[in-house]
Design a protein around this motif. Structure first.
Motif, PDB file in Angstrom:
ATOM      1  N   ARG A  56      -5.835   1.015  -4.672  1.00  0.00           N
ATOM      2  CA  ARG A  56      -6.175  -0.414  -4.560  1.00  0.00           C
ATOM      3  C   ARG A  56      -5.904  -1.133  -5.884  1.00  0.00           C
ATOM      4  N   SER A  57      -6.257  -0.505  -6.995  1.00  0.00           N
ATOM      5  CA  SER A  57      -6.000  -1.085  -8.311  1.00  0.00           C
ATOM      6  C   SER A  57      -4.497  -1.213  -8.557  1.00  0.00           C
ATOM      7  N   TYR A  58      -3.731  -0.214  -8.119  1.00  0.00           N
ATOM      8  CA  TYR A  58      -2.279  -0.247  -8.284  1.00  0.00           C
ATOM      9  C   TYR A  58      -1.666  -1.385  -7.472  1.00  0.00           C
ATOM     10  N   TRP A  89       0.825  -1.194   0.000  1.00  0.00           N
ATOM     11  CA  TRP A  89       0.000   0.000   0.000  1.00  0.00           C
ATOM     12  C   TRP A  89       0.871   1.261   0.000  1.00  0.00           C
ATOM     13  N   ASN A 103      -3.144  -4.182  -6.774  1.00  0.00           N
ATOM     14  CA  ASN A 103      -3.446  -5.410  -7.528  1.00  0.00           C
ATOM     15  C   ASN A 103      -2.507  -5.566  -8.721  1.00  0.00           C
ATOM     16  N   GLN A 104      -2.166  -4.457  -9.383  1.00  0.00           N
ATOM     17  CA  GLN A 104      -1.217  -4.522 -10.492  1.00  0.00           C
ATOM     18  C   GLN A 104       0.163  -4.944  -9.996  1.00  0.00           C
ATOM     19  N   GLY A 121      -4.992   8.478  -9.165  1.00  0.00           N
ATOM     20  CA  GLY A 121      -5.222   7.086  -9.532  1.00  0.00           C
ATOM     21  C   GLY A 121      -5.740   6.273  -8.360  1.00  0.00           C
ATOM     22  N   ASN A 122      -6.227   5.098  -8.647  1.00  0.00           N
ATOM     23  CA  ASN A 122      -6.788   4.199  -7.652  1.00  0.00           C
ATOM     24  C   ASN A 122      -5.670   3.366  -7.019  1.00  0.00           C
ATOM     25  N   THR A 141       0.115  -8.670  -9.434  1.00  0.00           N
ATOM     26  CA  THR A 141       0.100  -9.421 -10.694  1.00  0.00           C
ATOM     27  C   THR A 141       1.451  -9.371 -11.399  1.00  0.00           C
ATOM     28  N   VAL A 154       1.606   5.610  -7.579  1.00  0.00           N
ATOM     29  CA  VAL A 154       0.401   5.686  -8.411  1.00  0.00           C
ATOM     30  C   VAL A 154       0.293   7.086  -9.023  1.00  0.00           C
TER      31      VAL A 154
END
Length: 102
Positions: free
Chosen positions: A76-78, A62, A80-81, A73-74, A84, A69
Motif C-alpha cells: 500500500r505504501s509503495y 497494485w 502511494n509512492q 515491504g508494504n 506521488t 516492492v
C-alpha cells in the motif's frame, strides 16, 4: 622488427583503452562524480537513475507495486509512492504509459 613493435604498441593501446572504459563504466544505475577540494579533501556524489516500467494491458498500480516492492515491504505504501512520484491523480492507468519506480 619495427612492424612487430608497432603492432604490439597498437594492441597494447587497444587493450588499455578497453580496460579504462570498463573501469569508468561502473554500475548502469548510478552516476558518480568525484571532486577534490582546495585542501585535498575528496567527496563523492552518487545519484540513482530511476527505473521505469511500461504499463501493459490489464496492469494495475497494485500489481506493479506487488511486483516491484522490496520483499516484505508494504505494498500500500509503495502504491502511494507510485502515485506521488508519477504525479497521478487517480489509480487509472493506460496501456503504454511509462511509470517511474520508487
Amino acid at each position: 622488427m619495427f612492424v612487430i613493435l608497432m603492432f604490439a604498441v597498437i594492441i597494447g593501446a587497444v587493450f588499455s583503452f578497453g580496460a579504462m572504459v570498463q573501469a569508468y563504466a561502473g554500475d548502469a544505475n548510478t552516476t558518480s562524480v568525484s571532486k577534490s577540494g582546495a585542501k585535498g579533501s575528496t567527496y563523492s556524489v552518487q545519484t540513482k537513475v530511476a527505473e521505469k516500467v511500461i504499463v501493459q494491458r490489464g496492469d494495475t498500480l497494485w500489481d506493479i507495486a506487488t511486483e516491484h516492492v522490496v520483499m516484505g515491504g508494504n505494498v500500500r505504501s509503495y502504491v502511494n509512492q507510485l502515485l506521488t512520484i508519477n504525479h497521478l491523480q487517480s489509480s487509472q492507468l493506460h496501456e503504454g504509459q511509462v511509470l517511474l519506480l520508487p
